[in-house]
Design an enzyme around this catalytic site. Sequence first.
Site, PDB file in Angstrom:
ATOM      1  N   ASP A  30      -7.064   6.230 -80.898  1.00 22.86           N
ATOM      2  CA  ASP A  30      -7.926   7.164 -81.619  1.00 22.86           C
ATOM      3  C   ASP A  30      -9.046   6.359 -82.269  1.00 22.86           C
ATOM      4  O   ASP A  30      -8.873   5.175 -82.596  1.00 22.86           O
ATOM      5  CB  ASP A  30      -7.117   7.927 -82.692  1.00 22.86           C
ATOM      6  CG  ASP A  30      -7.789   9.228 -83.125  1.00 22.86           C
ATOM      7  OD1 ASP A  30      -7.268  10.303 -82.783  1.00 22.86           O
ATOM      8  OD2 ASP A  30      -8.844   9.159 -83.811  1.00 22.86           O
ATOM      9  N   THR A 121      -8.509  21.697 -74.783  1.00 23.28           N
ATOM     10  CA  THR A 121      -8.938  23.016 -74.307  1.00 23.28           C
ATOM     11  C   THR A 121     -10.447  22.979 -74.101  1.00 23.28           C
ATOM     12  O   THR A 121     -11.185  22.726 -75.053  1.00 23.28           O
ATOM     13  CB  THR A 121      -8.564  24.088 -75.352  1.00 23.28           C
ATOM     14  OG1 THR A 121      -7.155  23.984 -75.590  1.00 23.28           O
ATOM     15  CG2 THR A 121      -8.913  25.484 -74.874  1.00 23.28           C
ATOM     16  N   LYS A 246      -5.597  28.371 -69.994  1.00 22.80           N
ATOM     17  CA  LYS A 246      -5.460  28.100 -71.429  1.00 22.80           C
ATOM     18  C   LYS A 246      -6.298  29.073 -72.265  1.00 22.80           C
ATOM     19  O   LYS A 246      -5.805  29.687 -73.210  1.00 22.80           O
ATOM     20  CB  LYS A 246      -5.865  26.650 -71.717  1.00 22.80           C
ATOM     21  CG  LYS A 246      -5.873  26.284 -73.181  1.00 22.80           C
ATOM     22  CD  LYS A 246      -4.496  26.361 -73.822  1.00 22.80           C
ATOM     23  CE  LYS A 246      -4.588  26.331 -75.326  1.00 22.80           C
ATOM     24  NZ  LYS A 246      -3.294  26.510 -75.979  1.00 22.80           N
ATOM     25  N   ASN A 250      -4.974  32.229 -74.813  1.00 27.02           N
ATOM     26  CA  ASN A 250      -5.352  32.393 -76.223  1.00 27.02           C
ATOM     27  C   ASN A 250      -6.129  33.684 -76.450  1.00 27.02           C
ATOM     28  O   ASN A 250      -5.966  34.349 -77.480  1.00 27.02           O
ATOM     29  CB  ASN A 250      -6.144  31.182 -76.715  1.00 27.02           C
ATOM     30  CG  ASN A 250      -5.208  30.046 -77.113  1.00 27.02           C
ATOM     31  OD1 ASN A 250      -3.984  30.212 -77.096  1.00 27.02           O
ATOM     32  ND2 ASN A 250      -5.758  28.908 -77.475  1.00 27.02           N
ATOM     33  N   GLY A 295      -1.698  42.072 -90.276  1.00 25.70           N
ATOM     34  CA  GLY A 295      -1.844  41.280 -91.489  1.00 25.70           C
ATOM     35  C   GLY A 295      -3.264  40.764 -91.623  1.00 25.70           C
ATOM     36  O   GLY A 295      -4.211  41.385 -91.121  1.00 25.70           O
ATOM     37  N   CYS A 302      -7.354  26.678 -83.008  1.00 24.26           N
ATOM     38  CA  CYS A 302      -7.403  27.074 -81.598  1.00 24.26           C
ATOM     39  C   CYS A 302      -7.952  28.481 -81.378  1.00 24.26           C
ATOM     40  O   CYS A 302      -9.058  28.634 -80.861  1.00 24.26           O
ATOM     41  CB  CYS A 302      -6.031  26.929 -80.955  1.00 24.26           C
ATOM     42  SG  CYS A 302      -5.524  25.209 -80.777  1.00 24.26           S
TER      43      CYS A 302
HETATM   44  N1  LIG Z   1      -3.521  21.788 -82.353  1.00 18.74           N
HETATM   45  C1  LIG Z   1      -2.946  22.571 -81.453  1.00 18.74           C
HETATM   46  O1  LIG Z   1      -1.990  23.308 -81.742  1.00 18.74           O
HETATM   47  C2  LIG Z   1      -3.443  22.598 -80.033  1.00 18.74           C
HETATM   48  C3  LIG Z   1      -2.680  23.272 -79.055  1.00 18.74           C
HETATM   49  C4  LIG Z   1      -3.156  23.314 -77.752  1.00 18.74           C
HETATM   50  C5  LIG Z   1      -4.365  22.732 -77.430  1.00 18.74           C
HETATM   51  N2  LIG Z   1      -5.097  22.108 -78.417  1.00 18.74           N
HETATM   52  C6  LIG Z   1      -6.362  21.501 -78.033  1.00 18.74           C
HETATM   53  O2  LIG Z   1      -6.181  20.089 -78.090  1.00 18.74           O
HETATM   54  C7  LIG Z   1      -7.385  19.440 -78.482  1.00 18.74           C
HETATM   55  C8  LIG Z   1      -7.108  18.584 -79.707  1.00 18.74           C
HETATM   56  O3  LIG Z   1      -6.748  19.446 -80.774  1.00 18.74           O
HETATM   57  P1  LIG Z   1      -6.133  18.892 -82.119  1.00 18.74           P
HETATM   58  O4  LIG Z   1      -5.687  20.078 -82.887  1.00 18.74           O
HETATM   59  O5  LIG Z   1      -5.159  17.805 -81.820  1.00 18.74           O
HETATM   60  O6  LIG Z   1      -7.444  18.255 -82.783  1.00 18.74           O
HETATM   61  P2  LIG Z   1      -7.528  17.121 -83.912  1.00 18.74           P
HETATM   62  O7  LIG Z   1      -8.866  17.242 -84.506  1.00 18.74           O
HETATM   63  O8  LIG Z   1      -6.313  17.207 -84.788  1.00 18.74           O
HETATM   64  O9  LIG Z   1      -7.409  15.760 -83.113  1.00 18.74           O
HETATM   65  C9  LIG Z   1      -8.417  15.243 -82.299  1.00 18.74           C
HETATM   66  C10 LIG Z   1      -8.366  13.720 -82.416  1.00 18.74           C
HETATM   67  O10 LIG Z   1      -9.258  13.150 -81.453  1.00 18.74           O
HETATM   68  C11 LIG Z   1      -9.814  11.981 -82.029  1.00 18.74           C
HETATM   69  N3  LIG Z   1     -11.010  11.597 -81.285  1.00 18.74           N
HETATM   70  C12 LIG Z   1     -12.239  12.193 -81.285  1.00 18.74           C
HETATM   71  N4  LIG Z   1     -13.066  11.535 -80.458  1.00 18.74           N
HETATM   72  C13 LIG Z   1     -12.362  10.523 -79.909  1.00 18.74           C
HETATM   73  C14 LIG Z   1     -12.650   9.507 -78.950  1.00 18.74           C
HETATM   74  N5  LIG Z   1     -13.861   9.419 -78.388  1.00 18.74           N
HETATM   75  N6  LIG Z   1     -11.693   8.633 -78.626  1.00 18.74           N
HETATM   76  C15 LIG Z   1     -10.461   8.709 -79.198  1.00 18.74           C
HETATM   77  N7  LIG Z   1     -10.111   9.645 -80.098  1.00 18.74           N
HETATM   78  C16 LIG Z   1     -11.051  10.549 -80.448  1.00 18.74           C
HETATM   79  C17 LIG Z   1     -10.074  12.408 -83.471  1.00 18.74           C
HETATM   80  O11 LIG Z   1     -10.259  11.285 -84.323  1.00 18.74           O
HETATM   81  C18 LIG Z   1      -8.807  13.199 -83.775  1.00 18.74           C
HETATM   82  O12 LIG Z   1      -7.793  12.379 -84.329  1.00 18.74           O
HETATM   83  C19 LIG Z   1      -8.387  20.566 -78.703  1.00 18.74           C
HETATM   84  O13 LIG Z   1      -9.114  20.758 -77.524  1.00 18.74           O
HETATM   85  C20 LIG Z   1      -7.515  21.767 -78.975  1.00 18.74           C
HETATM   86  O14 LIG Z   1      -8.151  22.977 -78.676  1.00 18.74           O
HETATM   87  C21 LIG Z   1      -4.646  22.009 -79.688  1.00 18.74           C
END
Ligand SMILES: NC(=O)c1ccc[n+]([C@@H]2O[C@H](COP(=O)([O-])OP(=O)(O)OC[C@H]3O[C@@H](n4cnc5c(N)ncnc54)[C@H](O)[C@@H]3O)[C@@H](O)[C@H]2O)c1
Length: 475
Positions: A30, A121, A246, A250, A295, A302
């Site tokens: 990260d 996503t 995906k 949603n 609610g 997401c």
């Molecule tokens: N959170 C969920 O429940 C969930 C479920 C399904 C899909 N998603 C999808 O997954 C993706 C991530 O979501 P999230 O909730 O984990 O987001 P998040 O913001 O919690 O995490 C994203 C991470 O990516 C890192 N990052 C950004 N640019 C980077 C790079 N160039 N190199 C390395 N790391 C980098 C950020 O520092 C951050 O820690 C999104 O597309 C989201 O829609 C999330």
Amino acid sequence: MKISVIGCGYLGAVHAAAMAELGHDVVGIDVDAAKIEQLSQGHPPFYEPGLPEILASAIGSGRLRFSTDMADARGSRVHFVAVGTPQQQGSNAADVSYVDAAVTALAPHLSAGDLVVGKSTVPVGTAGRLAALIDASGSGASLAWNPEFLREGFAVQDTVKPDRLVYGVRALPLAEEVPLVEEGSTKEAPSRNQLGAAGFETAASRASSTSGNHPDVDTLNEVYAAAVASGTPLVITDYATAELVKVSANAFLATKISFINAMAEIAEVTGADVTQLADAIGFDTRIGRRFLNAGVGFGGGCLPKDIRAFTARAEELGRGQSVAFLKEVDAINLRRRQRVVDLTVEALGDTVWDKKVAVLGLAFKPHSDDVRDSPALDVAVQLRGLGVNVVATDPQAIANARGRHPQLTYTSSLEAALEGADAVVLVTEWPEFAAIDPVWAASIVRGRVVIDGRNRLDAVAWRAAGWTYKGLGRP
Ligand SMILES: NC(=O)c1ccc[n+]([C@@H]2O[C@H](COP(=O)([O-])OP(=O)(O)OC[C@H]3O[C@@H](n4cnc5c(N)ncnc54)[C@H](O)[C@@H]3O)[C@@H](O)[C@H]2O)c1
């Protein structure tokens, strides 16, 4: 298998730890050095039940480490991309710049036979574009899209035991196409137009088989060996379908929630009870009761941004009309937040200025500390904006909420939140809030008015304890 997971947020950190728990050798990467430092020490940077345990066990086993250096992805055979795709500033579209940056930074470290696996996503069309970018790097690596369906609060179990797996894989050159019918079979071979856009068998014809006869499918089957062996439904398809699966999932869930919230709006002007309505229609197995809780609506990192991004992408593709209803889904959802604010103001009477309101909940849903686009936090902020003395509490989300809205007053004590309150607003359905004893609460508040923004309280018990109870879509 050696695996890298790029992006260690809510999705990536859980995925990295879960993959290591399944026996793979994982490096999580990260750009956020503070997050990597925390994770390296076994401390999740966010609240997710079960994550501390698998993180500690995976790090202890030596199969999981974290890094800020993309070069550490070198040598991994599979590279999951799990970076964020937030809503763009000033637009409904998704910001895919983090995905682009991650793949661009990864490309020089790829080798022939590596598989980059998108989990973020993304708007449909992104995978095709990234595949071309990887091809242009000349590494010989390929790309698959494997959307993630985990639910925050249940992320660990959803990752270890997913309810389905979707692999979007590149089209194989037709010459490499495998025989579609096994030798000796009496079944007719499918015609060319039964083949998917990817140029080989589509999910329909292939889903029953877990041996993909496609190198990228085989690699993914090895990654998810345990889930595949236990019979997890598997859909093998092309990039566009995988991306759309995906966002359409949603969109469907958001629509179901807004549908029942629209019924709540009608119930409110007719004296009907939307919770009974939901029970009654939910008994129809074609409809089902889940996601029919009226609610304050949906939120999080997401659903809201995904339906907006879907709308924006459909408009770019000249098919805006096809998903124009999602704008209404969004509008219904946002109106419910306003409804909770209005009910609260009404309950406070003539003046709201400096009246104390206990806001129970900040996270967008229970068992999470995530406050991204949280209806609960939005309600708290709107009430504060009206001059209400908001005192908000949440079992896990105070730190995140304070980071975004330092102007609010927070307390980790439920009692302190309730003490002397002129009204109580429940906006995140944490079990501890649903379990509040209305007799006890009545003894410490100033005004016995409760607005149940999640329809989770026992209205009869609260009324019996002397409260004015207001639910959403309930008389
Ligand atoms: N959170 C969920 O429940 C969930 C479920 C399904 C899909 N998603 C999808 O997954 C993706 C991530 O979501 P999230 O909730 O984990 O987001 P998040 O913001 O919690 O995490 C994203 C991470 O990516 C890192 N990052 C950004 N640019 C980077 C790079 N160039 N190199 C390395 N790391 C980098 C950020 O520092 C951050 O820690 C999104 O597309 C989201 O829609 C999330």
